[in-house]
Motif scaffolding. Sequence first.
Motif, PDB file in Angstrom:
ATOM      1  N   UNK A  84       0.828  -1.207   0.000  1.00 42.28           N
ATOM      2  CA  UNK A  84       0.000   0.000   0.000  1.00 42.28           C
ATOM      3  C   UNK A  84       0.858   1.251   0.000  1.00 42.28           C
ATOM      4  N   UNK A  85       1.979   1.175   0.724  1.00 41.02           N
ATOM      5  CA  UNK A  85       2.891   2.321   0.806  1.00 41.02           C
ATOM      6  C   UNK A  85       3.494   2.620  -0.567  1.00 41.02           C
ATOM      7  N   UNK A  86       3.845   1.528  -1.300  1.00 40.13           N
ATOM      8  CA  UNK A  86       4.394   1.701  -2.653  1.00 40.13           C
ATOM      9  C   UNK A  86       3.366   2.400  -3.528  1.00 40.13           C
ATOM     10  N   UNK A  87       2.117   2.041  -3.343  1.00 41.94           N
ATOM     11  CA  UNK A  87       1.054   2.560  -4.194  1.00 41.94           C
ATOM     12  C   UNK A  87       0.644   3.980  -3.818  1.00 41.94           C
ATOM     13  N   UNK A  88       0.610   4.263  -2.502  1.00 39.00           N
ATOM     14  CA  UNK A  88       0.000   5.531  -2.070  1.00 39.00           C
ATOM     15  C   UNK A  88       0.935   6.448  -1.296  1.00 39.00           C
ATOM     16  N   UNK A  89       2.216   6.116  -1.255  1.00 38.80           N
ATOM     17  CA  UNK A  89       3.238   7.012  -0.712  1.00 38.80           C
ATOM     18  C   UNK A  89       2.900   7.609   0.643  1.00 38.80           C
TER      19      UNK A  89
END
Length: 457
Positions: A84-89
């Motif tokens: 999720x972090x990769x996707x939504x920074x």
Amino acid sequence: MSSQVDTNAPRGVVNFPLYRSLPRLIKDPLKELERMGRAADGEIFQLDLGASRPWVVTHPDHVQQVLRREAENYLREGVFWRPLRTLMGDSILAERAEWEFSKRVLQPVFTTRNVHAITDQMAAAVNTAVEPLGAAAAMGRPIQVLPEMGRIVNETVIKVLFGDKISTAEAELLIPAMDEVATSIACRFLLPFMPRAIPLPGDRAFKKAVQVMDDTLFGLVARYREEPGPGHDIFTALCRARTPDGRALPDQWIRDNLLAMFATSTETTTVALTWLWPLLAAHPRVAERLYDEIGRVVGDDRVVRPEHLRDLEYVKRVVQELLRLFPVGWMFPRVAVRPGVIGGVPIKAGQTLLISPFLTHRLASVWDRPLEFDPDRFAPERAAGRHRYAYFPFGGGPHQCIGRHVFNVEAQLILASILSRFRPVAPPLAAVEPRIGATLRPDRDIEMILTAVGPVQ
Ligand code: HEM
């Protein structure tokens, strides 16, 4: 406690031997987790995944400790959050200062007052979005439940939460791309320890879908960031935001938060509403009570209005019970920053904890007949005195879902709007199983036939 539990484990710790649990976890992870949760009966237990051994926390007291009382020690970090972090920074789905800043910007869109103010718009959008179901009903043509619920939710959310700034052409790109992201991320979500260098099924589709979302979202940012207009929607709030020293935010930050808000506001609601139909098919008495209440309150013009919500008491209970059995945000991990103790069990710094409303909501020591669909559990006299964390489909503490009022209003309006016009025939619950991923989607397509109530709509 079950005979499958390792009784040689230290007191207060429940262990499930790897050789027994791993094959079952691979075959049907949710069933095996549910079985373990039932056997541990509220005690904290460790999931032996070989490379990693996350703790599973299900007792309402322990959940409260992690999500609320000691929230500053149990953060939303670690490998489980990586996809999720990769996707939504650095969006509202991040942690620490980045999360806090995004939250401060977005929170005002979701206050009870603002949600109240947009309920009129939401009701109008729902009634319009439900109308096309009449054509399928008139022809006796089955509808695909998940895409249809998705269409109704997306049309409503785009109009109301995104200030109608997303054009039909853009929505037609964003919606399937979001759907692809939600399904193709599942493998990364289930195998969080797998390095990104090793390709997994879904990776290519994921990358392509993210590219489509990026092109569309950055295009929207370019079009609106200078003049977002006067609205109280997500888009306007993000474009108007300023850093503490008065600077505008980078396009990337607006894009990250737009994506986070689009994902959280559409996928969750769509999946939750999809589970409703097989549940009603399996519980005709609940369905009859719903038809009766909705018919009485909404009346013959079959147009749901905000003022009806107050009197749709049973609709509200059905929606609450729906999220007890199918809390679509079924599991959310935390990582311990410092050592701690939960239920007498020492937790080391850096260890992962898994919090799952799905498991807590199915504990027999917390809920009477937990697998039964019984909306009257939420009648005031039966709900009184219940532990705050016996039921937490929206999480709790500082990260509690900011969209919960929106969801409640939207779900009740959609349910009342559909059932004021149609009677559904869907496969019963036994024919469908939940499949884990970022949310709890059904494991197969569900078809439903609607019949118009009274004159064809
Ligand atoms: C069935 C509907 C929904 C369910 C079950 C659900 C569930 C959750 C849960 C469990 C969390 C907590 C995550 C955590 O603690 O790490 C959460 C957070 C969040 N939800 Fe929802 N949600 C739903 C609908 C929505 C809607 C409609 C929106 C937006 C309109 C939304 C926006 C968010 C956001 C932005 C957060 C992050 C809040 C923060 O970290 O401060 N959700 N949701």
